[in-house]
Write a protein that holds these residues in place. Structure first.
Motif, PDB file in Angstrom:
ATOM      1  N   HIS A 198      38.276  31.101  47.524  1.00 42.19           N
ATOM      2  CA  HIS A 198      38.264  32.441  46.943  1.00 42.19           C
ATOM      3  C   HIS A 198      37.056  33.231  47.448  1.00 42.19           C
ATOM      4  CE1 HIS A 198      37.038  35.293  43.693  1.00 42.19           C
ATOM      5  NE2 HIS A 198      38.236  35.733  43.989  1.00 42.19           N
ATOM      6  N   ALA A 236      37.283  36.603  49.626  1.00 38.18           N
ATOM      7  CA  ALA A 236      36.777  37.822  48.992  1.00 38.18           C
ATOM      8  C   ALA A 236      35.896  38.639  49.928  1.00 38.18           C
ATOM      9  CB  ALA A 236      36.018  37.472  47.715  1.00 38.18           C
ATOM     10  N   ALA A 256      39.202  42.501  46.325  1.00 35.26           N
ATOM     11  CA  ALA A 256      40.035  42.608  45.126  1.00 35.26           C
ATOM     12  C   ALA A 256      40.829  41.338  44.823  1.00 35.26           C
ATOM     13  CB  ALA A 256      40.991  43.790  45.275  1.00 35.26           C
ATOM     14  N   ILE A 257      40.756  40.348  45.705  1.00 36.93           N
ATOM     15  CA  ILE A 257      41.558  39.141  45.486  1.00 36.93           C
ATOM     16  C   ILE A 257      41.059  38.385  44.260  1.00 36.93           C
ATOM     17  CG2 ILE A 257      40.275  37.582  47.015  1.00 36.93           C
ATOM     18  CD1 ILE A 257      43.273  36.680  47.857  1.00 36.93           C
ATOM     19  N   ASN A 258      41.987  37.933  43.467  1.00 37.77           N
ATOM     20  CA  ASN A 258      41.710  37.285  42.195  1.00 37.77           C
ATOM     21  C   ASN A 258      41.637  35.768  42.378  1.00 37.77           C
ATOM     22  OD1 ASN A 258      42.716  35.913  39.673  1.00 37.77           O
ATOM     23  ND2 ASN A 258      42.581  38.019  38.914  1.00 37.77           N
ATOM     24  N   TYR A 259      40.676  35.126  41.726  1.00 39.12           N
ATOM     25  CA  TYR A 259      40.538  33.664  41.803  1.00 39.12           C
ATOM     26  C   TYR A 259      41.830  32.958  41.381  1.00 39.12           C
ATOM     27  CZ  TYR A 259      39.401  28.906  40.492  1.00 39.12           C
ATOM     28  OH  TYR A 259      39.420  27.537  40.375  1.00 39.12           O
ATOM     29  N   GLY A 260      42.434  33.417  40.312  1.00 39.40           N
ATOM     30  CA  GLY A 260      43.664  32.797  39.815  1.00 39.40           C
ATOM     31  C   GLY A 260      44.785  32.863  40.841  1.00 39.40           C
ATOM     32  N   THR A 261      44.845  33.952  41.574  1.00 40.76           N
ATOM     33  CA  THR A 261      45.853  34.109  42.628  1.00 40.76           C
ATOM     34  C   THR A 261      45.619  33.090  43.733  1.00 40.76           C
ATOM     35  OG1 THR A 261      46.035  36.466  42.133  1.00 40.76           O
ATOM     36  CG2 THR A 261      46.827  35.738  44.299  1.00 40.76           C
TER      37      THR A 261
END
Length: 127
Positions: free
Chosen positions: A33, A37, A42-47
């Protein structure tokens, strides 16, 4: 004789993740992640975590579950996967013609430096 099942083809999002993971070799979802990033804030850890779990299920990643944080690694080396994807593209889009693929690639905006490097490689190969 039984055939080995073909390695699944990664999606565009999975290729993005692999591009971040290959230089790391093996990494936790948090490390991947952080690497992703840099280019995609904007990338989400959960994604990222969910995508890595899906990729593991598809066989694109291997996972070491011996530590609290699972460590993932690509199931296939970068050059091997790229070669397989290129062969597939060549068969599907260029009727198996490497020449047609290369000519199309050269028409799509090769820089002068890249062209010089390609020409040098071709000259060296003939020696």
């Amino acid at each position: 004789m039984a055939r080995t099942p073909a390695m699944p083809k990664p999606t565009a999002a999975e290729l993005d993740l692999l591009q971040a993971l290959w230089p790391l070799g093996a990494a936790t979802a948090k490390q991947v992640h952080e690497a992703m990033a840099v280019d995609k804030p904007a990338i989400n850890y959960g994604t990222v975590l969910r995508l890595m779990q899906i990729m593991h299920g598809k066989g694109l990643l291997i996972r070491d579950e011996s530590a609290r944080s699972h460590v993932y690694a690509p199931a296939q080396a970068q050059d091997s996967l790229q070669t397989n994807l290129l062969k597939d593209l060549m068969q599907k889009a260029f009727a198996g013609s490497a020449k047609a693929l290369v000519l199309a690639a050269l028409r799509t905006g090769v820089s002068r430096a890249e062209r010089a490097e390609i020409e040098k490689m071709l000259r060296d190969d003939q020696s």
